[in-house]
Design a protein around this motif. Structure first.
Motif, PDB file in Angstrom:
ATOM      1  N   TYR B 151       0.837  -1.211   0.000  1.00 57.77           N
ATOM      2  CA  TYR B 151       0.000   0.000   0.000  1.00 57.77           C
ATOM      3  C   TYR B 151       0.874   1.263   0.000  1.00 57.77           C
ATOM      4  O   TYR B 151       0.566   2.235  -0.678  1.00 57.77           O
ATOM      5  CB  TYR B 151      -0.950   0.003   1.203  1.00 57.77           C
ATOM      6  N   GLN B 152       1.975   1.197   0.767  1.00 55.00           N
ATOM      7  CA  GLN B 152       2.871   2.356   0.816  1.00 55.00           C
ATOM      8  C   GLN B 152       3.517   2.583  -0.559  1.00 55.00           C
ATOM      9  O   GLN B 152       3.650   3.725  -1.009  1.00 55.00           O
ATOM     10  CB  GLN B 152       3.950   2.130   1.880  1.00 55.00           C
ATOM     11  N   TYR B 154       2.236   1.730  -3.490  1.00 57.01           N
ATOM     12  CA  TYR B 154       1.212   2.303  -4.375  1.00 57.01           C
ATOM     13  C   TYR B 154       0.955   3.775  -4.044  1.00 57.01           C
ATOM     14  O   TYR B 154       0.733   4.597  -4.932  1.00 57.01           O
ATOM     15  CB  TYR B 154      -0.094   1.504  -4.282  1.00 57.01           C
ATOM     16  N   ALA B 155       0.982   4.100  -2.739  1.00 54.76           N
ATOM     17  CA  ALA B 155       0.762   5.497  -2.326  1.00 54.76           C
ATOM     18  C   ALA B 155       1.890   6.378  -2.864  1.00 54.76           C
ATOM     19  O   ALA B 155       1.641   7.488  -3.345  1.00 54.76           O
ATOM     20  CB  ALA B 155       0.702   5.587  -0.811  1.00 54.76           C
ATOM     21  N   ASN B 156       3.133   5.883  -2.817  1.00 58.41           N
ATOM     22  CA  ASN B 156       4.260   6.648  -3.361  1.00 58.41           C
ATOM     23  C   ASN B 156       4.099   6.833  -4.869  1.00 58.41           C
ATOM     24  O   ASN B 156       4.404   7.891  -5.410  1.00 58.41           O
ATOM     25  CB  ASN B 156       5.582   5.942  -3.053  1.00 58.41           C
ATOM     26  N   LEU B 157       3.597   5.782  -5.516  1.00 57.08           N
ATOM     27  CA  LEU B 157       3.356   5.856  -6.964  1.00 57.08           C
ATOM     28  C   LEU B 157       2.306   6.936  -7.270  1.00 57.08           C
ATOM     29  O   LEU B 157       2.482   7.769  -8.163  1.00 57.08           O
ATOM     30  CB  LEU B 157       2.884   4.486  -7.442  1.00 57.08           C
ATOM     31  N   VAL B 158       1.240   6.925  -6.468  1.00 58.01           N
ATOM     32  CA  VAL B 158       0.170   7.933  -6.645  1.00 58.01           C
ATOM     33  C   VAL B 158       0.742   9.332  -6.409  1.00 58.01           C
ATOM     34  O   VAL B 158       0.486  10.265  -7.185  1.00 58.01           O
ATOM     35  CB  VAL B 158      -1.001   7.642  -5.667  1.00 58.01           C
TER      36      VAL B 158
END
Lengths: 200, 217
Positions: B151-152, B154-158
């Motif tokens: 999740y972290q 993906y959050a960095n990707l976002v």
């Protein structure tokens, strides 16, 4: 999260379309030309969010990112999400044109709260770090919680036949709320480290 | 090929009329048959997509059936599928720039036209960025499973998508200023053609809505 075409009664579709239409027209009227690139890029992010599939047990769910869009744009998030929803309806068939007003009020309006959470997260307080993390989690969580409640409310208003689906929709969206909260917490903390000015 | 402005306008009229009507008639199928003939090559792809989009509708129909209202369940099923099929047949394989041009062709003002045009442009750039990040993750043997680390990531990707989008929007804003942008949306001449098929679609949509023959539901 979107309500499909043909499900709702005219008593819900027409007022929602009028309210959303007037609101969007007013926002467009007072929109400055130099703000268009920023709104367009947020709208694109909202659209691209439907490609980002996050694993959840044996399945996966796609992000909405309405909270993050609202955190950056404030009330103009309504315009960005309107464009995103219309393009999603035309390209993928998610939602639709007759229910665009309902979907816009349901998804976009709660995202305005996200801006407030980002603002208060930078106020000096005791236990500042924990307070910030809670606020950033709420940026993703609260708009989606409100959207899910509105979705269920709209389905209940549509008739007693929709009670079962309204309960199911609320329950099914709960994991997504938590994931959006986690994603927005980590994403804002990343942006805060890399480019703090953007959040101010 | 149907003019995108006409497609959007007809889709809007058709969806509102069908969504607000309490009965479904055989004549409602007229524009769908015409669009089906135009997009005959892609009909299986479109029907496959329609089946996928029926997931939420089926759940709604089951919910209504549980309340013993068969007529309403059938009406919702028919209404939803008619509108969705119209949309899929109209916009399947349509270039995203054509949609932006179609919206500007509806005469909704320069701000709306620019908003859609830039959005479509940013979607293309953003999609490329997103696939690039995904390829990088794959190259680094990223394990796609349920965990806080995933999740972290993906959050960095976002967050990176947001940062890159903001940078590009600032560049665009500066370019607009440098070029003396006056807020006018310029179109290529003859970029949107208006032909026989467009007129036929408009006629069929209005005929299907006025001439209510053969009640189905």
């Amino acid at each position: 999260m979107h309500i499909s075409e043909g499900v709702l009664k005219p008593e819900i579709i027409i007022p929602a379309a009028v309210v959303a239409g007037v609101w969007v027209a007013y926002l467009l009227y007072r929109l400055n030309f130099k703000d268009i690139p920023k709104i367009a890029c947020m709208s694109a992010i909202f659209f691209i969010a439907s490609f980002i599939h996050i694993p959840l047990g044996p399945t996966s769910i796609h992000l909405i990112l309405g909270g993050l869009v609202g955190a950056f744009l404030g009330v103009n998030a309504i315009l960005a999400i309107c464009v995103g929803l219309l393009l999603q309806a035309l390209f993928f068939g998610y939602g639709g044109i007759s229910v665009l007003g309902v979907n816009l009020l349901m998804i976009a309006v709660p995202t305005i709260f996200a801006r407030y959470f980002v603002k208060i997260s930078f106020k000096e307080r005791k236990y500042q770090k924990i307070y910030q993390y809670i606020c950033w989690f709420l940026v993703g969580f609260i708009p989606l919680l409100c959207s899910s409640l509105i979705l269920s409310g709209v389905l209940v208003l549509n008739g007693k036949e929709f009670l079962a689906i309204s309960g199911l929709a609320l329950a099914a969206n709960f994991p997504l709320m938590i994931i959006e909260g986690i994603i927005s917490l980590f994403a804002i903390s990343f942006i805060n480290r890399v480019n703090k000015e953007l959040l101010n | 090929m149907i003019n995108p402005s006409i497609s959007i306008a007809c889709f809007t009229v058709f969806s509102f009329f069908v969504a607000l009507s309490g009965e479904i008639y055989l004549t409602h199928f007229l524009p769908l048959i015409f669009l089906g003939l135009i997009k005959f090559r892609y009909i299986f792809e479109i029907l496959k997509r329609l089946v996928f989009l029926n997931f939420f509708i089926i759940l709604v129909v089951i919910s209504v059936l549980l309340a013993d209202n068969l007529n309403l369940a059938l009406l919702i099923f028919a209404r939803s599928n008619l509108i969705i099929l119209f949309g899929l047949l109209s916009f399947h394989k349509l270039n995203s720039y054509s949609i932006a041009l179609g919206i500007s062709g509806l005469g909704m003002g320069n701000k709306t036209s620019y908003l859609f045009y830039f959005c479509v442009r940013f979607i293309e750039i953003g999609k490329m960025d997103f696939y690039k990040f995904k390829r990088t993750l794959k190259a680094r043997n990223f394990n796609h499973k349920t965990s806080i680390f995933v999740y972290q990531t993906y959050a960095n990707l976002v967050a990176m998508l947001f940062l890159s989008a903001f940078k590009k929007s600032q560049m665009l804003e500066k370019t607009m200023l440098v070029r003396g942008f006056d807020g006018k949306f310029y179109k290529f001449q003859n970029s949107i053609k208006f032909g026989f098929c467009d007129i036929l679609l408009i006629i069929l949509v209005f005929v299907s809505l006025i001439l209510r023959q053969g009640v189905l539901v």
